[in-house]
Design a protein around this motif. Structure first.
Motif, mmCIF file in Angstrom:
data_model
loop_
_atom_site.group_PDB
_atom_site.id
_atom_site.type_symbol
_atom_site.label_atom_id
_atom_site.label_comp_id
_atom_site.label_asym_id
_atom_site.label_seq_id
_atom_site.Cartn_x
_atom_site.Cartn_y
_atom_site.Cartn_z
ATOM 1 N N TRP A 4 -47.182 37.700 12.043
ATOM 2 C CA TRP A 4 -48.283 36.893 12.157
ATOM 3 C C TRP A 4 -47.966 35.567 11.502
ATOM 4 O O TRP A 4 -47.291 35.492 10.516
ATOM 5 C CB TRP A 4 -49.672 37.491 11.363
ATOM 6 C CG TRP A 4 -50.217 38.556 12.075
ATOM 7 C CD1 TRP A 4 -50.173 40.008 11.591
ATOM 8 C CD2 TRP A 4 -51.227 38.614 13.056
ATOM 9 N NE1 TRP A 4 -50.946 40.683 12.655
ATOM 10 C CE2 TRP A 4 -51.581 39.822 13.347
ATOM 11 C CE3 TRP A 4 -51.920 37.415 13.487
ATOM 12 C CZ2 TRP A 4 -52.601 40.305 14.277
ATOM 13 C CZ3 TRP A 4 -52.820 37.488 14.780
ATOM 14 C CH2 TRP A 4 -53.123 39.113 14.895
ATOM 15 N N SER A 29 -56.628 36.190 14.880
ATOM 16 C CA SER A 29 -57.261 36.746 14.166
ATOM 17 C C SER A 29 -57.877 36.054 13.151
ATOM 18 O O SER A 29 -57.209 35.135 12.640
ATOM 19 C CB SER A 29 -56.458 38.130 13.310
ATOM 20 O OG SER A 29 -57.290 39.027 12.397
ATOM 21 N N MET A 31 -59.566 36.234 9.324
ATOM 22 C CA MET A 31 -59.493 37.247 8.157
ATOM 23 C C MET A 31 -60.009 36.534 6.978
ATOM 24 O O MET A 31 -60.117 35.359 6.656
ATOM 25 C CB MET A 31 -57.968 37.531 7.922
ATOM 26 C CG MET A 31 -57.155 38.337 9.187
ATOM 27 S SD MET A 31 -55.799 38.718 8.586
ATOM 28 C CE MET A 31 -56.105 40.305 7.461
ATOM 29 N N THR A 35 -59.289 41.496 5.155
ATOM 30 C CA THR A 35 -60.113 42.121 6.175
ATOM 31 C C THR A 35 -60.294 41.310 7.337
ATOM 32 O O THR A 35 -60.311 40.183 7.275
ATOM 33 C CB THR A 35 -61.754 42.350 5.462
ATOM 34 O OG1 THR A 35 -61.863 43.069 4.469
ATOM 35 C CG2 THR A 35 -62.630 42.677 6.629
ATOM 36 N N SER A 36 -60.064 41.955 8.597
ATOM 37 C CA SER A 36 -59.975 41.325 9.694
ATOM 38 C C SER A 36 -61.428 41.106 10.107
ATOM 39 O O SER A 36 -62.105 42.170 10.635
ATOM 40 C CB SER A 36 -59.187 41.788 10.945
ATOM 41 O OG SER A 36 -59.148 41.321 12.035
ATOM 42 N N ASN A 39 -60.700 39.876 16.144
ATOM 43 C CA ASN A 39 -59.633 39.646 16.582
ATOM 44 C C ASN A 39 -59.784 39.312 18.221
ATOM 45 O O ASN A 39 -60.644 40.012 18.844
ATOM 46 C CB ASN A 39 -58.661 40.956 16.590
ATOM 47 C CG ASN A 39 -57.344 41.184 16.795
ATOM 48 O OD1 ASN A 39 -56.935 41.316 18.176
ATOM 49 N ND2 ASN A 39 -56.469 40.992 16.107
#
Length: 236
Positions: A4, A29, A31, A35-36, A39
């Protein structure tokens, strides 16, 4: 698999946390901490938020839909694909950087949606657009991972009985409040009913027909007889 890459960070207005835009190849993504929130490979349930709401208000002429949270535009894109030419769509996005990301590094995800003449983007708290009566035919909320303020404490007010009654007033008769969540919540279902909504619930897949995790959508309708009453305990 590629690692990433951090593309940008943004502070949520009010100093309540930081969002990070991440990219891995063609995948994005957003975030909050670990916590995502969303996506780019998982859009099915966000798209269902728009389609399920539209199924229930499709008889409305010149519909006006308010979407709380731009995110990666999945709900917006689905709405624009099914709403008629005379519709209006207002998107409320609290974090200006999210709008900038949509027009910049995530432009490939959004496509031509941001130039649709039916669309207005307001860089504002969605709650600020709920002050009034009979403004919208549908209000779609996807501003947290569920009916509690994950990204911003002030969002909790959206999900109290008092906040839901304010939303009820902002809907036209027969209008629809649709709320996306990563999980179910019996207390929230009860609060919707207490506020005066007729409540349905739907379970949808994160990746639509391709499966994925099960997410939850509340579909709460304002009946013509709904008359929100003041509450003595707005946090109940």
């Amino acid at each position: 698999m590629n690692p990433w890459q951090l593309l940008d960070t943004a502070t949520v207005p009010g100093g309540e946390g930081t969002l990070r835009l991440m990219r891995r190849g063609s995948e994005f993504s957003i975030m909050a901490g670990s916590t995502s929130l969303m996506n780019s490979r998982m859009s099915g349930s966000e798209e269902a938020l728009a389609s399920l709401a539209w199924e229930r208000i499709s008889g409305q002429k010149h519909p006006h839909m308010l979407i709380g949270g731009l995110g990666m535009g999945f709900t917006l894109r689905a709405a624009l694909a099914i709403l008629p030419a005379e519709a209006r769509v207002t998107v409320a996005e609290l974090v200006p950087a999210v709008v900038a990301w949509a027009r910049g590094p995530m432009a490939e995800v959004f496509g031509a949606g941001l130039t649709d003449p039916r669309l207005t983007i307001r860089e504002a708290d969605v709650g600020a657009l709920l002050n009034g009566e009979k403004l919208y035919d549908a209000i779609l909320l996807d501003v947290d991972n569920g009916p509690e303020g994950l990204t911003r404490d002030a969002n909790d007010k959206l999900y109290t009985v008092a906040g839901l009654r304010r939303t009820l007033r902002a809907l036209r008769d027969g209008g629809m409040l649709a709320v996306w969540s990563s999980h179910t919540s019996a207390p929230f279902t009860k609060r919707l009913a207490t506020a005066g909504f007729d409540v349905e619930e739907a379970r949808v897949r994160a990746r639509g027909a391709r499966g994925g995790e099960r997410h939850h959508i509340w579909l709460a309708t304002k009946s013509a007889k709904a008359a929100p009453r003041p509450t003595k305990n707005p946090t109940s």
